[in-house]
Design an enzyme around this catalytic site. Structure first.
Site, PDB file in Angstrom:
ATOM      1  N   ARG A   6    -101.551  -8.143  30.982  1.00  0.00           N
ATOM      2  CA  ARG A   6    -100.611  -7.730  29.852  1.00  0.00           C
ATOM      3  C   ARG A   6    -100.601  -8.701  28.839  1.00  0.00           C
ATOM      4  O   ARG A   6     -99.962  -8.823  27.673  1.00  0.00           O
ATOM      5  CB  ARG A   6     -99.069  -7.427  30.159  1.00  0.00           C
ATOM      6  CG  ARG A   6     -98.555  -6.191  30.131  1.00  0.00           C
ATOM      7  CD  ARG A   6     -97.193  -5.814  30.688  1.00  0.00           C
ATOM      8  NE  ARG A   6     -96.360  -4.890  30.348  1.00  0.00           N
ATOM      9  CZ  ARG A   6     -96.164  -4.095  31.228  1.00  0.00           C
ATOM     10  NH1 ARG A   6     -96.589  -3.945  32.505  1.00  0.00           N
ATOM     11  NH2 ARG A   6     -95.083  -3.072  30.835  1.00  0.00           N
TER      12      ARG A   6
ATOM     13  N   ARG B 229     -86.333   9.386  29.887  1.00  0.00           N
ATOM     14  CA  ARG B 229     -86.796   9.254  31.132  1.00  0.00           C
ATOM     15  C   ARG B 229     -85.805   8.940  32.171  1.00  0.00           C
ATOM     16  O   ARG B 229     -84.927   8.132  31.828  1.00  0.00           O
ATOM     17  CB  ARG B 229     -87.869   7.991  31.220  1.00  0.00           C
ATOM     18  CG  ARG B 229     -88.356   7.754  32.443  1.00  0.00           C
ATOM     19  CD  ARG B 229     -89.569   7.013  32.797  1.00  0.00           C
ATOM     20  NE  ARG B 229     -89.524   5.671  32.014  1.00  0.00           N
ATOM     21  CZ  ARG B 229     -90.534   4.731  32.236  1.00  0.00           C
ATOM     22  NH1 ARG B 229     -91.633   5.023  32.513  1.00  0.00           N
ATOM     23  NH2 ARG B 229     -90.194   3.657  31.910  1.00  0.00           N
TER      24      ARG B 229
ATOM     25  N   LYS C  69     -98.798   5.537  31.806  1.00  0.00           N
ATOM     26  CA  LYS C  69     -99.892   4.939  32.677  1.00  0.00           C
ATOM     27  C   LYS C  69     -99.381   4.976  34.137  1.00  0.00           C
ATOM     28  O   LYS C  69    -100.295   5.115  35.120  1.00  0.00           O
ATOM     29  CB  LYS C  69     -99.883   3.337  32.441  1.00  0.00           C
ATOM     30  CG  LYS C  69    -100.220   2.732  30.934  1.00  0.00           C
ATOM     31  CD  LYS C  69    -100.193   1.474  30.881  1.00  0.00           C
ATOM     32  CE  LYS C  69     -98.890   0.604  31.034  1.00  0.00           C
ATOM     33  NZ  LYS C  69     -97.941   0.934  30.003  1.00  0.00           N
TER      34      LYS C  69
ATOM     35  N   ARG D 241     -89.498  -3.701  24.024  1.00  0.00           N
ATOM     36  CA  ARG D 241     -90.711  -3.800  24.619  1.00  0.00           C
ATOM     37  C   ARG D 241     -92.056  -3.249  23.838  1.00  0.00           C
ATOM     38  O   ARG D 241     -93.179  -3.766  23.983  1.00  0.00           O
ATOM     39  CB  ARG D 241     -90.556  -2.724  25.729  1.00  0.00           C
ATOM     40  CG  ARG D 241     -89.864  -3.244  26.946  1.00  0.00           C
ATOM     41  CD  ARG D 241     -89.204  -2.187  27.731  1.00  0.00           C
ATOM     42  NE  ARG D 241     -90.195  -1.321  28.533  1.00  0.00           N
ATOM     43  CZ  ARG D 241     -90.185  -0.257  29.258  1.00  0.00           C
ATOM     44  NH1 ARG D 241     -88.883   0.287  29.062  1.00  0.00           N
ATOM     45  NH2 ARG D 241     -90.755   0.240  29.807  1.00  0.00           N
TER      46      ARG D 241
ATOM     47  N   ARG E 273     -83.611   3.652  33.955  1.00  0.00           N
ATOM     48  CA  ARG E 273     -83.886   2.324  34.116  1.00  0.00           C
ATOM     49  C   ARG E 273     -83.100   1.427  33.098  1.00  0.00           C
ATOM     50  O   ARG E 273     -83.213   1.834  31.803  1.00  0.00           O
ATOM     51  CB  ARG E 273     -85.454   1.991  33.859  1.00  0.00           C
ATOM     52  CG  ARG E 273     -86.108   2.046  35.141  1.00  0.00           C
ATOM     53  CD  ARG E 273     -87.812   2.193  34.961  1.00  0.00           C
ATOM     54  NE  ARG E 273     -88.155   0.997  34.017  1.00  0.00           N
ATOM     55  CZ  ARG E 273     -89.603   0.912  33.923  1.00  0.00           C
ATOM     56  NH1 ARG E 273     -90.460   1.726  34.632  1.00  0.00           N
ATOM     57  NH2 ARG E 273     -89.901  -0.046  33.083  1.00  0.00           N
TER      58      ARG E 273
HETATM   59  P1  AMP Z   1     -93.555  -1.434  33.776  1.00  0.00           P
HETATM   60  O1  AMP Z   1     -92.776  -0.752  34.950  1.00  0.00           O
HETATM   61  O2  AMP Z   1     -94.927  -1.585  33.596  1.00  0.00           O
HETATM   62  O3  AMP Z   1     -93.057  -0.676  32.292  1.00  0.00           O
HETATM   63  O4  AMP Z   1     -93.047  -3.100  33.423  1.00  0.00           O
HETATM   64  C1  AMP Z   1     -91.738  -3.249  33.535  1.00  0.00           C
HETATM   65  C2  AMP Z   1     -91.460  -4.648  33.216  1.00  0.00           C
HETATM   66  O5  AMP Z   1     -91.868  -5.640  34.095  1.00  0.00           O
HETATM   67  C3  AMP Z   1     -91.873  -5.130  31.858  1.00  0.00           C
HETATM   68  O6  AMP Z   1     -91.277  -4.768  30.691  1.00  0.00           O
HETATM   69  C4  AMP Z   1     -92.091  -6.655  31.933  1.00  0.00           C
HETATM   70  O7  AMP Z   1     -90.780  -7.148  32.008  1.00  0.00           O
HETATM   71  C5  AMP Z   1     -92.398  -6.901  33.583  1.00  0.00           C
HETATM   72  N1  AMP Z   1     -93.841  -6.733  33.825  1.00  0.00           N
HETATM   73  C6  AMP Z   1     -94.597  -5.718  34.395  1.00  0.00           C
HETATM   74  N2  AMP Z   1     -95.944  -6.150  34.304  1.00  0.00           N
HETATM   75  C7  AMP Z   1     -96.078  -7.275  33.764  1.00  0.00           C
HETATM   76  C8  AMP Z   1     -97.171  -8.218  33.329  1.00  0.00           C
HETATM   77  N3  AMP Z   1     -98.427  -7.816  33.706  1.00  0.00           N
HETATM   78  N4  AMP Z   1     -96.845  -9.436  32.653  1.00  0.00           N
HETATM   79  C9  AMP Z   1     -95.407  -9.663  32.363  1.00  0.00           C
HETATM   80  N5  AMP Z   1     -94.537  -8.890  32.573  1.00  0.00           N
HETATM   81  C10 AMP Z   1     -94.496  -7.614  33.461  1.00  0.00           C
END
Ligand code: AMP
Length: 218
Positions: A87, A126, A13, A166, A155
């Site tokens: 989400r 990654r 994404k 996740r 990360r």
């Molecule tokens: P991402 O970089 O999109 O994979 O997001 C990394 C982490 O940020 C996720 O595993 C969640 O802990 C948190 N996060 C990001 N977006 C959201 C969201 N819309 N709702 C809740 N937690 C989020």
């Protein structure tokens, strides 16, 4: 143009959102990036969110809502691509209300289809450049030899135990959002397997026929 990218972690994404942002002059709004930035700067939201992000759990809805709505407002309520928001169904409901008040509904919600095996490979291999945020993959796009290896990090939530968490969180809490948008006729499926330039082209082909008065570039 108001679109949201939706799908499991590691589906690409972030990469696709930046390509679309670049191509059509959209603001790339990633709640994951906003949260990581808030955690780094130790803002009140960052302090509350830190342990959820590190454990691969969802951050409470109200905290993410605040970050997302601020970023959408900052973009002028239009010409944005949401990456990783909403989400949960609660977040989706708030977003629908928020956009109804300020702009119009999302033009499309793209759901990325990809098998779990591909996700685990992508995430565990990654690596990120600490300063530029650029993504690498140990096999397919290794960091160039002239980059200082100390700046290339993994990360914390890309470690195996957090990846599994996740994926579970995605199935339990995020997948119902699909039904929410499908019922509203806004959901479009994208095959997210393959080279990122091919996936980008698929998305462009999907979005092109949608009449978008504010699209800036072709
Ligand atoms: P991402 O970089 O999109 O994979 O997001 C990394 C982490 O940020 C996720 O595993 C969640 O802990 C948190 N996060 C990001 N977006 C959201 C969201 N819309 N709702 C809740 N937690 C989020």
């Amino acid at each position: 143009m108001r679109i949201a990218l939706f799908g499991p972690p590691g589906a690409g994404k972030g990469t696709q959102a930046s390509l679309l942002a670049e191509r059509w002059g959209l603001r790339h709004i990633s709640t994951g990036n906003l949260l990581r930035e808030a955690i780094r700067s130790e803002t009140p939201i960052g302090q509350k969110a830190a342990h959820y992000v590190r454990a691969g759990q969802l951050v409470p809805d109200e905290l993410v809502r605040e970050l997302a709505e601020e970023a959408i407002a900052d973009a002028g309520y239009d010409d944005f691509v949401l990456d990783g928001y909403p989400r949960t169904v609660q977040q989706a409901t708030w977003l629908t209300d928020f956009l109804r008040r300020h702009a119009g509904p999302l033009h499309a919600v793209l759901v990325f289809r990809i098998p779990d095996g591909v996700i685990v490979d992508r995430l565990s291999k990654r690596r990120i450049h600490k300063e530029t945020g650029e993504n690498f993959h140990l096999d397919h796009k290794p960091p160039p030899p002239d980059v200082d290896p100390d700046l290339i990090i993994q990360r914390r939530d890309d470690r195996p135990e957090a990846i599994q968490r996740r994926l579970e969180v995605y199935r339990e809490e995020t997948q119902p959002v699909e039904a929410y948008y499908r019922e509203r006729g806004q959901l479009i499926e994208v095959d997210a397997v393959g080279d990122f330039t091919d996936v980008h082209q698929r998305i462009v082909d999907i979005l092109k026929p949608i009449p978008l008065p504010t699209r800036q570039k072709t």
